[in-house]
Design a protein around this motif. Structure first.
Motif, mmCIF file in Angstrom:
data_model
loop_
_atom_site.group_PDB
_atom_site.id
_atom_site.type_symbol
_atom_site.label_atom_id
_atom_site.label_comp_id
_atom_site.label_asym_id
_atom_site.label_seq_id
_atom_site.Cartn_x
_atom_site.Cartn_y
_atom_site.Cartn_z
ATOM 1 N N LEU A 168 -99.974 12.422 73.511
ATOM 2 C CA LEU A 168 -98.661 11.834 73.260
ATOM 3 C C LEU A 168 -98.463 10.577 74.104
ATOM 4 C CD1 LEU A 168 -96.394 15.032 73.192
ATOM 5 C CD2 LEU A 168 -96.912 13.542 71.258
ATOM 6 N N MET A 169 -98.902 10.633 75.363
ATOM 7 C CA MET A 169 -98.752 9.469 76.232
ATOM 8 C C MET A 169 -99.635 8.320 75.771
ATOM 9 S SD MET A 169 -96.373 10.303 78.190
ATOM 10 C CE MET A 169 -96.437 8.754 79.093
ATOM 11 N N TYR A 186 -97.859 6.749 72.918
ATOM 12 C CA TYR A 186 -96.694 6.027 73.427
ATOM 13 C C TYR A 186 -97.103 4.656 73.971
ATOM 14 C CZ TYR A 186 -92.365 5.085 75.951
ATOM 15 O OH TYR A 186 -91.194 4.514 76.385
ATOM 16 N N ARG A 187 -98.297 4.589 74.576
ATOM 17 C CA ARG A 187 -98.775 3.317 75.137
ATOM 18 C C ARG A 187 -99.422 2.418 74.090
ATOM 19 N NH1 ARG A 187 -100.997 7.152 79.045
ATOM 20 N NH2 ARG A 187 -99.593 7.295 80.855
ATOM 21 N N PRO A 207 -92.431 3.110 69.991
ATOM 22 C CA PRO A 207 -93.395 4.135 70.423
ATOM 23 C C PRO A 207 -92.960 5.551 70.056
ATOM 24 C CG PRO A 207 -93.028 2.538 72.174
ATOM 25 C CD PRO A 207 -91.993 2.273 71.133
ATOM 26 N N MET A 208 -91.659 5.820 70.128
ATOM 27 C CA MET A 208 -91.156 7.146 69.778
ATOM 28 C C MET A 208 -91.309 7.413 68.282
ATOM 29 S SD MET A 208 -90.373 8.363 72.655
ATOM 30 C CE MET A 208 -89.618 9.879 72.087
ATOM 31 N N ILE A 254 -94.876 8.386 67.716
ATOM 32 C CA ILE A 254 -95.104 9.765 68.134
ATOM 33 C C ILE A 254 -94.597 10.736 67.067
ATOM 34 C CG2 ILE A 254 -94.274 11.527 69.747
ATOM 35 C CD1 ILE A 254 -94.588 9.476 71.978
#
Length: 327
Positions: free
Chosen positions: A175-176, A179-180, A222-223, A226
């Motif tokens: 997930l991170m 997000y990046r 980014p959200m 995801i």
């Protein structure tokens, strides 16, 4: 006339005639006197007297149906998407009831948003006689985000019935990465790039509102990625190596269960026929909405059925976010 792909899940004509005959003989016993509401002892404390509680609304036909009619209809579809409000105990109870009445041993695949794909490998160590503690430990169950007390009944039922159980979510490190801005090179994410800009805009609006309108929309890309990636992963786990005789059931949050933006869109991109997909939304009663048509989910573009329950909490979930945004 071309038959629907989902027709293979229907009762045979011969068995249907037998069932009708039996019901005809048992009319006096109430076989055809189906209740139009779900009979249950509600655990959620708010709006228990709301007129919609226990009702099941058929959106396409703009009418209420009985629970047994719902189960009969769901049996006709290959993919069943069930959307919940995560903190509502009545939703968890209804999910256990739905699974119990739908599952057909290994012919049923169960996909859970609550587990990621790596955690679900723990099912290889478990069987129908495994204890609650053994199950929780083997799955490394994420109790902080998904309280075990809420979902243990669902997992135990699936295990005891020998269902094909899979996690559909993404582990935190992945997930991170997303997000990046990373684009994971995995088969389960092939549908992410196929989601239209219109759908992305609708998801952006959902994410903006779910963050209580405290974060500017130009910061939420980014959200959105995801959200779309999680939908893609759940759809992939519903379809991967699904046999022609299996039915797949997803238990997830309401937004992931939407037909217009969620997992259903990815199922279609993976080759599923829209006529194979059915959605059920578990929805809390609203004191300002007294008819089913008053609810946002009551659109044939968004869902197929709504099951209404009391409300669990009137907590203002946005208060902490607003307070943080002010500082």
């Amino acid at each position: 006339m071309v038959s629907k792909p989902a027709d293979k899940f229907r009762l045979t004509p011969a068995f249907s005639k037998i069932l009708v005959t039996i019901c005809s003989l048992l009319i006096l016993s109430g076989c055809l006197q189906q209740s139009q509401t779900i009979q249950t002892e509600w655990q959620s404390p708010l709006l228990k007297d709301h007129p919609l509680n226990g009702q099941i609304f058929d959106i396409k036909n703009n009418s209420n149906i009985s629970y047994s009619q719902l189960i009969n209809q769901l049996g006709n579809y290959r993919y069943i998407l069930i959307g919940e409000k995560h903190d509502n105990p009545d939703h968890h109870k209804l999910e256990r009831q739905l699974l119990g009445d739908l599952q057909q041993s290994s012919a049923t695949r169960v996909v859970l948003e609550m587990l990621n794909q790596q955690q679900s490998s723990g099912f290889n160590q478990l069987n129908a006689s495994s204890s609650n503690k053994e199950i929780k430990d083997a799955l490394h169950w994420p109790d902080k985000g998904w309280p075990w007390k809420d979902y243990s009944g669902l997992v135990v039922s699936a295990l005891q019935n020998n269902n094909d159980i899979r996690g559909g979510n993404l582990k935190r490190s992945l997930l991170m990465d997303i997000y990046r801005g990373a684009k994971p090179d995995e088969a389960r994410f092939t549908t992410v790039s196929k989601i239209s800009s219109d759908i992305k805009q609708t998801i952006l609006k959902q994410v903006y509102e779910s963050h209580c309108k405290t974060i500017a929309t130009d910061q939420l890309a980014p959200m959105v990625e995801i959200q779309i990636s999680r939908d893609a992963s759940m759809a992939y786990n519903l379809t991967q190596k699904l046999t022609s005789t299996q039915q797949a059931i997803l238990f997830t949050g309401g937004f992931h269960g939407r037909k217009d933006t969620g997992v259903a869109q990815h199922l279609v991109q993976l080759g599923a026929d829209k006529r194979e997909i059915i959605t059920v939304q578990l929805v809390e009663a609203d004191e300002h909405a007294l008819t089913a048509q008053d609810y946002p989910f009551a659109s044939p573009q968004i869902a197929d059925y709504i099951m209404f329950t009391p409300k669990y909490s009137d907590q203002d979930y946005c208060a902490p976010l607003r307070k943080t945004a002010e500082h």
